[in-house]
Enzyme design. Structure first.
Site, PDB file in Angstrom:
ATOM      1  CG  ASP A  33      -1.896  -1.268   1.244  1.00 40.44           C
ATOM      2  OD1 ASP A  33      -2.444  -1.409   0.076  1.00 40.44           O
ATOM      3  OD2 ASP A  33      -2.179  -1.694   2.179  1.00 40.44           O
ATOM      4  CG  HIS A  34       4.196   3.510   2.149  1.00 45.27           C
ATOM      5  ND1 HIS A  34       5.767   3.800   1.867  1.00 45.27           N
ATOM      6  CD2 HIS A  34       3.913   5.069   2.696  1.00 45.27           C
ATOM      7  CE1 HIS A  34       5.922   4.948   2.422  1.00 45.27           C
ATOM      8  NE2 HIS A  34       4.869   5.711   2.857  1.00 45.27           N
ATOM      9  CG  PHE A  35       3.742   5.394  -2.249  1.00 47.55           C
ATOM     10  CD1 PHE A  35       2.830   6.175  -1.283  1.00 47.55           C
ATOM     11  CD2 PHE A  35       4.823   5.303  -1.939  1.00 47.55           C
ATOM     12  CE1 PHE A  35       3.234   6.928  -0.241  1.00 47.55           C
ATOM     13  CE2 PHE A  35       5.552   6.236  -1.027  1.00 47.55           C
ATOM     14  CZ  PHE A  35       4.585   7.204  -0.297  1.00 47.55           C
TER      15      PHE A  35
END
Lengths: 169, 127
Positions: A33-35
């Site tokens: 999720d990052h990123f």
């Protein structure tokens, strides 16, 4: 259960310095999720800076806690300074070196160096940041408020890291 | 070391610890209400003053501890005569004007002005 952000303690000089490493792995969910990919941009997994700070806080916190044989409840009280100049990506190793600058009954100030080790060239170590922190011995502070008797800061997960690193405590 | 030199060093410490601008650090500025110091900042200030001036500061020497919890010193949210006398004795460097005018406990923080810190260092260096 506590989220640990160091994998191993590699050096401990009591009351002075503690060195720990963190292997950044694509198996960690948050990196997805990052990123994440978005629109036309491809995914860019990098270790979040906040978690690098947490890794240093755990490194320095263990050092400060160890100094008083884990009798004090050591709480991160202030992030005095953070400089990070490069991203840490999966496969790289972060190395945190925390040093006690000053310590008394009330708390401690630590300085910390963040280094990055490239898996293709493990001998080359690049300094990528500085993280200076302050810790409070909370039983000595916070206007006489009372906290639980047992040391909830240094729980089993911290003990496991120390034990698996071969550190006596 | 002159009072001006002491002030300059104290200002540098406060700018670093409290992330304020140099021109905010005036002699009369109070550490808590005007410069935004929180409790852990007081420990940070003590540590950095020790480094800057190369002396040791004992616990409670610059800033008091546990005054507010002692019923002899504080009653109904107001600092008692004994409390004020004790603070005066223990902290001769502090500025008591605001607290004397209104004894409410919140005003204890007002005794720590930049000037009070400079006074403290000056007395300490003179010993």
């Amino acid at each position: 259960m506590r989220w640990l952000w160091i994998d191993r303690v590699v050096e401990l000089v009591p009351r002075e310095r503690l060195v720990a490493i963190k292997n950044v792995s694509l198996a960690e969910d948050h990196l997805h999720d990052h990123f994440a990919a978005q629109g036309g941009r491809v995914a860019m997994p990098v270790m979040p800076a906040t978690l690098i700070i947490e890794g240093m806080a755990q490194t320095a916190g263990i050092l400060v806690g160890h100094a008083e044989e884990f009798r004090e409840k050591v709480i991160l009280a202030k992030i005095s300074k953070v400089v990070l100049t490069r991203e840490a990506v999966p496969g790289f190793t972060l190395r945190y070196t925390a040093t006690i600058e000053r310590m008394d009954a009330m708390g401690a100030a630590t300085s910390g160096r963040v280094e990055l080790i490239d898996p293709n060239d493990p001998a080359s170590v690049e300094t990528i940041g500085q993280i200076d922190l302050m810790f409070s011995h909370i039983d000595q502070n916070l206007a006489g408020r009372e906290f639980p008797e047992h040391n909830f800061v240094f729980g089993e997960s911290f003990r496991t890291v120390l034990r698996s690193s071969g550190i006596e405590f | 070391m002159s009072r001006e030199e002491i002030f300059d060093k104290v200002r540098d410490v406060l700018v670093e610890v409290l992330a304020v601008d140099e021109d905010e650090v005036t002699e009369q500025a109070t550490l808590t209400s005007q410069l935004g110091a929180e409790s852990i900042d007081f420990l940070d200030i003590v540590f950095r003053l020790e480094q800057a001036f190369e002396f040791k500061i004992g616990q409670g020497e610059l800033f008091p501890d546990n005054v507010a919890q002692d019923p002899e010193y504080v009653q109904d949210g107001m600092v008692t005569d004994k409390g004020l006398a004790t603070l005066r004795e223990r902290l001769p460097h502090a500025d008591f004007a605001t607290l004397e005018a209104d004894r409410k406990i919140a005003n204890v923080g007002e005794i720590f002005t930049v000037d009070a810190v400079v006074n403290f260092v000056e007395r300490k260096l003179a010993v």
